[in-house]
Design an enzyme around this catalytic site. Sequence first.
Site, PDB file in Angstrom:
ATOM      1  N   CYS A  91      60.008  67.849  55.086  1.00 26.55           N
ATOM      2  CA  CYS A  91      59.310  68.875  55.879  1.00 26.55           C
ATOM      3  C   CYS A  91      58.093  69.462  55.169  1.00 26.55           C
ATOM      4  O   CYS A  91      57.240  70.069  55.817  1.00 26.55           O
ATOM      5  CB  CYS A  91      60.270  70.003  56.240  1.00 26.55           C
ATOM      6  SG  CYS A  91      61.740  69.464  57.122  1.00 26.55           S
ATOM      7  N   HIS A 359      58.187  71.841  65.238  1.00 21.65           N
ATOM      8  CA  HIS A 359      58.132  71.478  63.817  1.00 21.65           C
ATOM      9  C   HIS A 359      57.940  69.963  63.687  1.00 21.65           C
ATOM     10  O   HIS A 359      58.901  69.214  63.548  1.00 21.65           O
ATOM     11  CB  HIS A 359      59.442  71.930  63.171  1.00 21.65           C
ATOM     12  CG  HIS A 359      59.635  71.584  61.733  1.00 21.65           C
ATOM     13  ND1 HIS A 359      58.609  71.209  60.880  1.00 21.65           N
ATOM     14  CD2 HIS A 359      60.774  71.556  60.974  1.00 21.65           C
ATOM     15  CE1 HIS A 359      59.097  70.978  59.678  1.00 21.65           C
ATOM     16  NE2 HIS A 359      60.408  71.177  59.708  1.00 21.65           N
ATOM     17  N   CYS A 389      61.221  75.357  53.575  1.00 14.84           N
ATOM     18  CA  CYS A 389      62.437  74.707  53.094  1.00 14.84           C
ATOM     19  C   CYS A 389      62.273  73.206  53.278  1.00 14.84           C
ATOM     20  O   CYS A 389      61.450  72.755  54.085  1.00 14.84           O
ATOM     21  CB  CYS A 389      63.667  75.213  53.847  1.00 14.84           C
ATOM     22  SG  CYS A 389      63.664  74.911  55.620  1.00 14.84           S
TER      23      CYS A 389
END
Length: 403
Positions: A91, A359, A389
């Site tokens: 991510c 996302h 994160c």
Amino acid sequence: MRDAYIYDAVRSPRGKGRANGSLHEVTPVKLSADMLNAVKNRNGLKGDEIEDVIWGNATQVKEQGGCLARTAVLASDLHERVPGLAINRFCASGMEAVNLAANQVKGGAGEAYIAGGVECMSRVPMGSDGAAVAADPSVAMNSYFVPQGISADIIATEFGFGRDDADAFAMESQARAAAAWKDGRFKNSIIEIKDQNGLPILATDEYMRPGTDMQALGALKPAFKDQGEVMPGFDAVALLKYPHLEQINHIHHAGNSSGIVDGAAAVLVGSKEFGEAHGLKPRARIKTTCKVGTDPTIMLTGPVPATEKILADSGMAIGDIDLFEVNEAFSSVVLRFMQAFDVDHDKLNVNGGAIAMGHPLGASGAIILGILLDEMERQDKEIGLATLCVASGMGAATILERV
């Protein structure tokens, strides 16, 4: 060591990550090339001034594989002399691309980079790479692997966040995103996506659900409860790691978790000399960058130690930061960040986040850097911090300083 500056930041609108999403017809290569071309054209570049393109994406298989960065360069209007580096920090890939570019410039390895990332989740589904961290028992068992949704629920249980806390945060994210779009706060950074005939495909984030309320969110079933509790469930694995927890409180669902979307973003990073040579004004200095490893089971607490490290590295305190962007992978991730640092929500994710707008894994780090910079300029603030994160237990952060 030289300073590294951000000269421009662009992003695509985020399309729903399904076959009926507006960007489903757009390949990762085209979406990436569109971002590269936007940076080139907006800044009057010829195309050969860039030292490298550093491009992140989390699922590097099929049409997102094969060094997508280089393929995107060849599909763009940049010169073929520009190479390309594909990276994967899950991510945080888009942020790590920008951080790598900044540190290359600081170290004297080139004058300018385009960095960012892409993820077309409707075309290359998350997990389709069969990653060993989840699929190889010899790794998964020793690290007490659980899926990210279970990790988010562990955070909620460990740090005392209930379903109403998570839903209220999600509702506010939706309201803030809707207000930001209505006020035109993203207009300077959004690149409308068009088809090969020049016809518009998507100009706004389409995942948003304006008007979401607590009643609607309360009607949704916890998404990870069965995954955790149905034997053999992942809750049992988690409780081996955290025996002080009597059970895992499953509070997350589609409405208070980040949306699955398609999207891309790019940031132009360069030296002071690069800007002077091309008549470009720097928007911010990349003051400090960092990355950390964390507990791989609870997995998503990385923004806290990453922020602690980057503040220590830069000699700053949390009170020195004017604005924060913390990626909204799940409500509990951001709630934990605010709890750990006693951060006022009025200074954090003021335009909503991934719960409302989605996302796109490999792009999100670059997206939140661009949103942070735009908001710093809008509010005339000096210092901003962005953090995410990261799967497998990692965290990344960047501090920007307005010029």
